[in-house]
Write a protein that holds these residues in place. Sequence first.
Motif, PDB file in Angstrom:
ATOM      1  N   PRO A  15       0.819  -1.223   0.000  1.00 50.79           N
ATOM      2  CA  PRO A  15       0.000   0.000   0.000  1.00 50.79           C
ATOM      3  C   PRO A  15       0.851   1.270   0.000  1.00 50.79           C
ATOM      4  O   PRO A  15       1.107   1.883   1.036  1.00 50.79           O
ATOM      5  CB  PRO A  15      -0.820  -0.121   1.290  1.00 50.79           C
ATOM      6  CG  PRO A  15      -0.736  -1.544   1.696  1.00 50.79           C
ATOM      7  CD  PRO A  15       0.600  -2.012   1.227  1.00 50.79           C
ATOM      8  N   PHE A  56       1.411   5.129  -1.803  1.00 51.89           N
ATOM      9  CA  PHE A  56       0.658   6.180  -2.468  1.00 51.89           C
ATOM     10  C   PHE A  56       1.577   7.343  -2.795  1.00 51.89           C
ATOM     11  O   PHE A  56       2.400   7.744  -1.977  1.00 51.89           O
ATOM     12  CB  PHE A  56      -0.479   6.672  -1.577  1.00 51.89           C
ATOM     13  CG  PHE A  56      -1.520   5.630  -1.296  1.00 51.89           C
ATOM     14  CD1 PHE A  56      -2.684   5.591  -2.041  1.00 51.89           C
ATOM     15  CD2 PHE A  56      -1.327   4.679  -0.303  1.00 51.89           C
ATOM     16  CE1 PHE A  56      -3.648   4.626  -1.806  1.00 51.89           C
ATOM     17  CE2 PHE A  56      -2.289   3.711  -0.056  1.00 51.89           C
ATOM     18  CZ  PHE A  56      -3.456   3.676  -0.814  1.00 51.89           C
ATOM     19  N   GLU A 114     -12.508   1.425  -2.074  1.00 50.63           N
ATOM     20  CA  GLU A 114     -11.565   2.511  -2.362  1.00 50.63           C
ATOM     21  C   GLU A 114     -12.090   3.811  -1.779  1.00 50.63           C
ATOM     22  O   GLU A 114     -13.288   3.973  -1.547  1.00 50.63           O
ATOM     23  CB  GLU A 114     -11.373   2.659  -3.876  1.00 50.63           C
ATOM     24  CG  GLU A 114     -10.773   1.438  -4.561  1.00 50.63           C
ATOM     25  CD  GLU A 114      -9.279   1.288  -4.311  1.00 50.63           C
ATOM     26  OE1 GLU A 114      -8.690   2.168  -3.646  1.00 50.63           O
ATOM     27  OE2 GLU A 114      -8.695   0.302  -4.781  1.00 50.63           O
ATOM     28  N   SER A 157      -9.353   2.489  -9.643  1.00 50.46           N
ATOM     29  CA  SER A 157      -8.744   3.116  -8.473  1.00 50.46           C
ATOM     30  C   SER A 157      -9.736   4.054  -7.812  1.00 50.46           C
ATOM     31  O   SER A 157     -10.847   4.277  -8.312  1.00 50.46           O
ATOM     32  CB  SER A 157      -7.511   3.915  -8.909  1.00 50.46           C
ATOM     33  OG  SER A 157      -7.913   5.079  -9.644  1.00 50.46           O
ATOM     34  N   THR A 169      -1.754   1.938  -9.516  1.00 47.11           N
ATOM     35  CA  THR A 169      -1.757   1.647  -8.087  1.00 47.11           C
ATOM     36  C   THR A 169      -1.978   2.934  -7.297  1.00 47.11           C
ATOM     37  O   THR A 169      -1.563   4.016  -7.705  1.00 47.11           O
ATOM     38  CB  THR A 169      -0.439   0.974  -7.665  1.00 47.11           C
ATOM     39  OG1 THR A 169      -0.515   0.614  -6.288  1.00 47.11           O
ATOM     40  CG2 THR A 169       0.752   1.879  -7.877  1.00 47.11           C
ATOM     41  N   GLY A 170      -2.649   2.810  -6.171  1.00 46.61           N
ATOM     42  CA  GLY A 170      -2.970   3.996  -5.390  1.00 46.61           C
ATOM     43  C   GLY A 170      -3.971   4.858  -6.127  1.00 46.61           C
ATOM     44  O   GLY A 170      -4.718   4.394  -6.992  1.00 46.61           O
ATOM     45  N   LYS A 171      -3.975   6.118  -5.808  1.00 47.47           N
ATOM     46  CA  LYS A 171      -4.901   7.076  -6.397  1.00 47.47           C
ATOM     47  C   LYS A 171      -4.130   8.036  -7.286  1.00 47.47           C
ATOM     48  O   LYS A 171      -3.034   8.470  -6.929  1.00 47.47           O
ATOM     49  CB  LYS A 171      -5.604   7.856  -5.273  1.00 47.47           C
ATOM     50  CG  LYS A 171      -6.515   8.982  -5.733  1.00 47.47           C
ATOM     51  CD  LYS A 171      -7.079   9.710  -4.530  1.00 47.47           C
ATOM     52  CE  LYS A 171      -7.918  10.921  -4.974  1.00 47.47           C
ATOM     53  NZ  LYS A 171      -8.526  11.615  -3.820  1.00 47.47           N
TER      54      LYS A 171
END
Length: 377
Positions: free
Chosen positions: A59, A61, A271, A312, A352-354
């Motif tokens: 995880p 970001f 999410e 996402s 991946t992530g935002k």
Amino acid sequence: MTVLARAGTRWTCLGVLLLAIAGCSSSPEKPQPAALPSVSGQMAVQKAWTANIGPVTTPLFASVHGGLVAVASTPGQVALINAANGQDVWRLQLDSLIQAGVGGDGQRFAVITRNNEVVAIEAGKVLWRFRLPAMSYTAPLVAGGRIFVLTADRAVTALDGASGQKLWTQQRTGDPLVLQQAGLLIPFGDTLLAGWGGRLAALNPNTGAVRWETLVGSSRGTNEVERLVDVVNGVSRMGNTLCVRAFQASVTCVDATRGSTVWTRPAQGHEGLDGDESFVFGVESDSKVLAWQRQSGQPAWSQEALRFRGLSAPLVMGRFLVLGDDKGLVHFLSRQDGQALQRLSTDGSAITGKPVAAGPTLVVVTRTGGVFGFRPE
């Protein structure tokens, strides 16, 4: 897929996985993605630059600090990138795998390693390390000269930013099973907001004392997995109103000055959210995109043309809503009605992530470590 883990340990519940699709369908096969919708062509986007950080399987970001973007890879690279041109301000290779990050305040940054260490970084050099008693899946929060950490055992710990000395710890008991996913830890004025299971808590950042708690997601079902509820990373804030998502349970807007609920709606997503003055935007676990009226929580519109594409969390950027998918595509939707406006490709691996915005530059990171800068026109 969303993995579950035991709080405070490294044990992963290998036999218990939640599929990030349609509320965990009983079908053994993942549904086929919807055919890509045609785009209106009402906007143009240019690829400004590309970089690489290395594989991202934990995880992690991207975080924005003025015109700079901090990114990290699971094998241990951390970089601060100038979003205007994609050039490194600095880059550091750690000797440990990175579990969670990147938090920062523009000068000092922090990540958490697989060895349960908080690593503070300044000017591309390690400043100090602090060993945590439990795993963390949430990026550290760097603010007010301190570094705050949320661990999987639902403890919030404050560390001195310059020395790494522990200042306080506040913990709330909860179910032993937690999401191996980033939780909520953000500042709000002179208050620290943290997700504790299905509750949102306001803490005094100087002492850790609890100012208020409010329920934003209730447990459901009869077994450990069905009872699991956590507040996930990614919120929408306008003024004093903060809208959050409880994993696979609900979307709730709260008056963050008092902890009182403004409205709540059932929602089956995992999410985080984003929003503007009119709407709150979210993605369900089947990749249906939803907009709720910010004031009332009433449904505003839905977009089902991207279902089962592993979307996402959304980003509001100008008049657009930006989402990445599990094939490395970046989708631009209209904020007003969800119409598909534009679509871009990256390297074919999942976003991946935002997505994040640093000034006029949109930055996305892929699972294989591609970092892409785009500029909508």
